[in-house]
Write an enzyme that holds these catalytic residues in place. Structure first.
Site, mmCIF file in Angstrom:
data_model
loop_
_atom_site.group_PDB
_atom_site.id
_atom_site.type_symbol
_atom_site.label_atom_id
_atom_site.label_comp_id
_atom_site.label_asym_id
_atom_site.label_seq_id
_atom_site.Cartn_x
_atom_site.Cartn_y
_atom_site.Cartn_z
ATOM 1 C CD1 TRP A 249 0.156 -6.544 -3.003
ATOM 2 C CD2 TRP A 249 -0.185 -7.083 -0.859
ATOM 3 N NE1 TRP A 249 0.460 -7.876 -2.838
ATOM 4 C CE2 TRP A 249 0.269 -8.236 -1.540
ATOM 5 C CE3 TRP A 249 -0.464 -7.189 0.501
ATOM 6 C CZ2 TRP A 249 0.447 -9.469 -0.918
ATOM 7 C CZ3 TRP A 249 -0.294 -8.412 1.139
ATOM 8 C CH2 TRP A 249 0.159 -9.534 0.425
ATOM 9 C CG HIS B 170 21.932 -35.816 -1.462
ATOM 10 N ND1 HIS B 170 22.442 -36.964 -0.888
ATOM 11 C CD2 HIS B 170 23.018 -35.035 -1.731
ATOM 12 C CE1 HIS B 170 23.757 -36.871 -0.789
ATOM 13 N NE2 HIS B 170 24.128 -35.721 -1.305
ATOM 14 C CE LYS C 287 11.764 -2.361 -5.136
ATOM 15 N NZ LYS C 287 12.221 -3.716 -5.507
ATOM 16 C CB CYS D 88 -0.961 0.074 1.174
ATOM 17 S SG CYS D 88 -2.111 -1.281 1.232
ATOM 18 C CG ASN E 97 1.045 0.350 4.410
ATOM 19 O OD1 ASN E 97 0.783 -0.809 4.106
ATOM 20 N ND2 ASN E 97 2.278 0.785 4.524
ATOM 21 N N GLY E 98 -1.142 -1.483 6.284
ATOM 22 C CA GLY E 98 -0.837 -2.353 7.425
ATOM 23 C C GLY E 98 -2.013 -3.255 7.759
ATOM 24 N NE ARG F 56 4.659 1.737 0.143
ATOM 25 C CZ ARG F 56 5.669 1.574 0.985
ATOM 26 N NH1 ARG F 56 6.883 1.933 0.614
ATOM 27 N NH2 ARG F 56 5.482 1.074 2.172
ATOM 28 C CE LYS G 100 14.429 -10.944 -8.914
ATOM 29 N NZ LYS G 100 15.069 -10.624 -7.689
ATOM 30 C CD GLU H 267 17.816 -12.639 -6.771
ATOM 31 O OE1 GLU H 267 17.170 -13.156 -5.844
ATOM 32 O OE2 GLU H 267 17.490 -11.550 -7.274
ATOM 33 C CD GLU I 164 10.583 -11.577 -7.499
ATOM 34 O OE1 GLU I 164 10.122 -10.694 -6.778
ATOM 35 O OE2 GLU I 164 11.762 -11.569 -7.913
HETATM 36 C C1 F6R Z 1 12.427 -10.195 -4.966
HETATM 37 C C2 F6R Z 1 12.232 -9.177 -3.970
HETATM 38 C C3 F6R Z 1 11.862 -9.610 -2.602
HETATM 39 C C4 F6R Z 1 12.568 -8.709 -1.562
HETATM 40 C C5 F6R Z 1 12.058 -9.048 -0.160
HETATM 41 C C6 F6R Z 1 12.754 -8.189 0.892
HETATM 42 O O1 F6R Z 1 12.775 -9.654 -6.203
HETATM 43 O O2 F6R Z 1 12.353 -8.009 -4.242
HETATM 44 O O3 F6R Z 1 12.136 -10.946 -2.376
HETATM 45 O O4 F6R Z 1 13.942 -8.909 -1.658
HETATM 46 O O5 F6R Z 1 10.679 -8.817 -0.092
HETATM 47 O O6 F6R Z 1 12.543 -6.831 0.654
HETATM 48 P P1 F6R Z 1 13.453 -5.751 1.336
HETATM 49 O O7 F6R Z 1 14.829 -5.877 0.793
HETATM 50 O O8 F6R Z 1 12.826 -4.430 1.007
HETATM 51 O O9 F6R Z 1 13.426 -6.028 2.808
#
Ligand code: F6R
Length: 615
Positions: free
Chosen positions: A76, A507, A610, A2, A102-103, A27, A488, A484, A491
């Protein structure tokens, strides 16, 4: 999660709110809404499910009368699906009062029961409407004093919240409060702003004030007042924003993600800048804080998602250079068991946003248990650094795309710097000159990967657009990069992807290999360890024998992998700890290109937001 924006000043507020929401849309993008007190003193509101564009179109078709006091929200969804009705703002007091949030208000059920018994009729399934209704009732009980009513309400709420409210009886006033959720103040000339982060008002001012935990703020065009939940005045902490509006624009790139991937050489260079002195790593923010690193017998790095994979690279580096045991803990797991920590533990948290609730709670928990705390963060004025004993900022600039790229590289860089800094302070590194030179050379090498492999990897992704599953294998520091790479891809392209430690394959996961299965393998340089290299080459042979299609990421000149690879992606020669920053780049490009080939929105993938400010 949010995005929130508030404005009071002489300008028509709708444009300012919409511009702020556009910058905060990363967000959350389930719905968006604005409320404005118009020139005649009436409150108008519009909210729409879907991305901000839907709200924009609606306002363009049927404009709201404008005024100079307003609040805006991009959502969100938590309580209640992404519908018009559940979108914010929520209204109360005969639609004269508007609230955004937000929250998560954890005691909302009990409060809702209380209000239902009082005859309140709810129009949504949200916890926010409960706060709005509570405020409406408190407003009447407090003789129309919005600030007093607001303070009485926030004291009744449990959980995490940033709340903004305004009432049509008080044009020129927006009140806000925060607990475990972000809110910052933007200071203008004859106008003031509130935002979930500085992006909300960066176009208008770079002067900001941080609001502490459990504090309430009131803004009018000429004044800002902050107090705690008990009503005691507080002096907010000023900070200047080091980037400008242009840094948060797409600037001709096809997506923010494409721009941010390309910005990695700069993000890494900016994170290193000012932290190398006389061939040694000296982090100025940590000067005078040597006691954080001496007398500890353990480091725990805590983070979520991509940041937790950066943490895994940090584990290898800190153990090697500072000779202290390092564990990596997912923040949301760490706090819900009974970890053995105390004054001899350093808890390092990593967060791009500095607001991730899981990570914030882990930091608080560690402090309560007497541990020393240090955060690595990309966002000035954020909560996690303020809750920590020390902070090392990454200087990646604003990261707007939901999938983290340049912040990841900057986090690894900061961890490498931290490892070398700790090694020096602890007397564990006698001569760091080779590693320092490797660090300094990184930006140029990352730029080289971007230049030499972009087209090749994009082509590869185009061929694989119909692939249903991709596996990633790595050993040593290649293992976190395999994780990672898989994250990516999941996502942004919604393809099933898994990262494995290469040695773990036999394993169990090797059962997944069938003819044609694409597998990326991160091959470490044989110059660092001929043994580890040969193990990975054996792993490649094992999957090739079962029909896997092998895409290898290996250093230039590694001839040993050529006979076993269907495709080879080359990276420049680098020290062992520095390879991850080169190897991750083709994987980011691959995910982005594959998602683009599938026609997906790489900046705003489905279901994600995000900044994850709820647990
Ligand atoms: C993946 C991504 C998330 C963040 C995670 C932590 O691309 O962006 O996995 O890395 O939500 O977010 P921060 O770094 O803001 O604590």
């Amino acid at each position: 999660m949010c995005g929130i924006v508030g404005y009071v000043g002489p300008r028509p507020s709708q444009d300012i709110l919409l511009a702020g929401l556009a910058r905060l849309e990363y967000r959350g993008y389930d719905s968006a809404g604005v409320a404005v007190i118009d020139g005649g003193g009436s409150l108008g509101m519009r909210k729409k499910a879907g991305k901000l564009a839907v709200l924009r179109d609606s306002l363009a078709d049927a404009p709201l009368p404008d005024g100079s006091t307003g609040i805006g929200h991009t959502r969100w969804a938590t309580h209640g699906g992404p519908t018009d009705g559940n979108a914010h703002p929520h209204l109360a007091d005969d639609d004269k009062l508007a609230v955004i949030h937000n929250g998560i208000i954890e005691n909302f059920s009990a409060l809702r029961e209380e209000l239902l018994a009082d005859g309140v009729v709810f129009r949504s399934e949200t916890d926010t409407e409960v706060a709005a209704a509570l405020l409406g009732r408190a407003y009447a009980d407090n003789g129309g004093d919005l600030q007093l009513a607001f303070r009485s309400v926030v004291n009744r709420l449990e959980g995490a919240f940033t709340l903004l409210a305004m009432h049509e009886d008080h044009p020129g006033l927006v009140v806000g409060a925060r607990r475990n959720s972000p809110l910052v103040i933007g200071l203008g000339e004859g106008e003031n702003f509130l935002g979930s982060d500085v992006a909300a008002f960066i176009e208008y001012t770079r002067k900001a004030l941080a609001i502490g935990q459990d504090q309430i703020v009131s803004i009018t065009p000429d004044a800002v007042t902050v107090m705690d939940f008990a009503g005691t005045p507080v002096e907010p902490e000023p900070f200047d924003v080091s980037w400008d509006a242009a840094a948060a624009e797409k600037g001709g790139w096809s997506s923010f993600m494409a721009k941010e991937v390309a910005e990695q050489p700069e993000a890494v260079a900016n994170t290193i800048r000012g932290r190398i002195k006389d061939g040694q790593v000296v982090i100025p923010e940590l000067e005078g804080l040597d006691e954080l690193f001496i007398g500890i017998n353990r480091v725990i790095i805590t983070a979520c998602g991509t940041a937790s994979y950066a943490a895994l690279v940090g584990k290898y580096a800190i153990e090697q250079w500072a000779r202290v045991a390092v564990d990596v803990e997912l923040a949301h797991e760490f706090r819900y068991r009974d970890p053995v920590i105390g004054a001899d533990t350093l808890v390092v948290s990593i967060s791009q946003s500095g607001e991730t609730m899981d990570t914030l709670m882990a930091v608080k928990y560690a402090r309560e248990r007497g541990a020393r705390t240090l955060s690595i963060c990309n966002t000035q004025g954020a909560t996690i650094p303020r809750e920590s004993d020390a902070v090392v900022y990454t200087h990646a600039g604003p990261e707007v795309a939901v999938a983290s790229t340049k912040a990841f590289s900057a986090q690894i860089t900061a961890l490498l710097l931290l490892g070398l800094h700790m090694g020096r302070v602890r007397g564990a590194v006698a001569d760091a000159s080779v590693d320092v030179a490797e660090l300094a050379a990184l930006p140029e090498k990352i730029a080289k990967v971007l230049e030499s492999e972009h087209e090749h990897v994009t082509q590869l992704a185009g061929w694989m657009a119909d692939t249903r599953s991709v596996l990633f294998l790595g050993r040593h520091v290649g293992y976190p990069i395999a994780l990672e790479g898989a994250l990516k891809l999941k996502e942004i392209s919604y393809i099933h992807a898994e990262g494995f430690a290469a040695g773990e394959l036999k394993h169990g996961p090797i059962a997944l290999i069938e003819p044609g299965q694409p597998v990326f393998v991160l091959v470490p340089s044989p110059r660092h360890s001929a043994l580890v290299h040969s193990k990975v080459v054996s792993n490649i042979q094992e999957i090739r024998a079962r029909g896997a299609r092998v895409i290898v990421i290996a250093e230039e000149g590694d001839a040993a992998v050529l006979p076993f690879a269907d495709e080879v992606i080359h990276i420049p020669l680098a020290g062992a700890m520095f390879e991850p920053l080169l190897a991750v780049v083709p994987l980011q490009i691959f995910a982005m290109a594959l998602a683009t080939a599938k026609g997906l929105d790489v900046d705003q993938p489905r279901n994600l937001a995000k900044s994850v400010t709820v647990e």
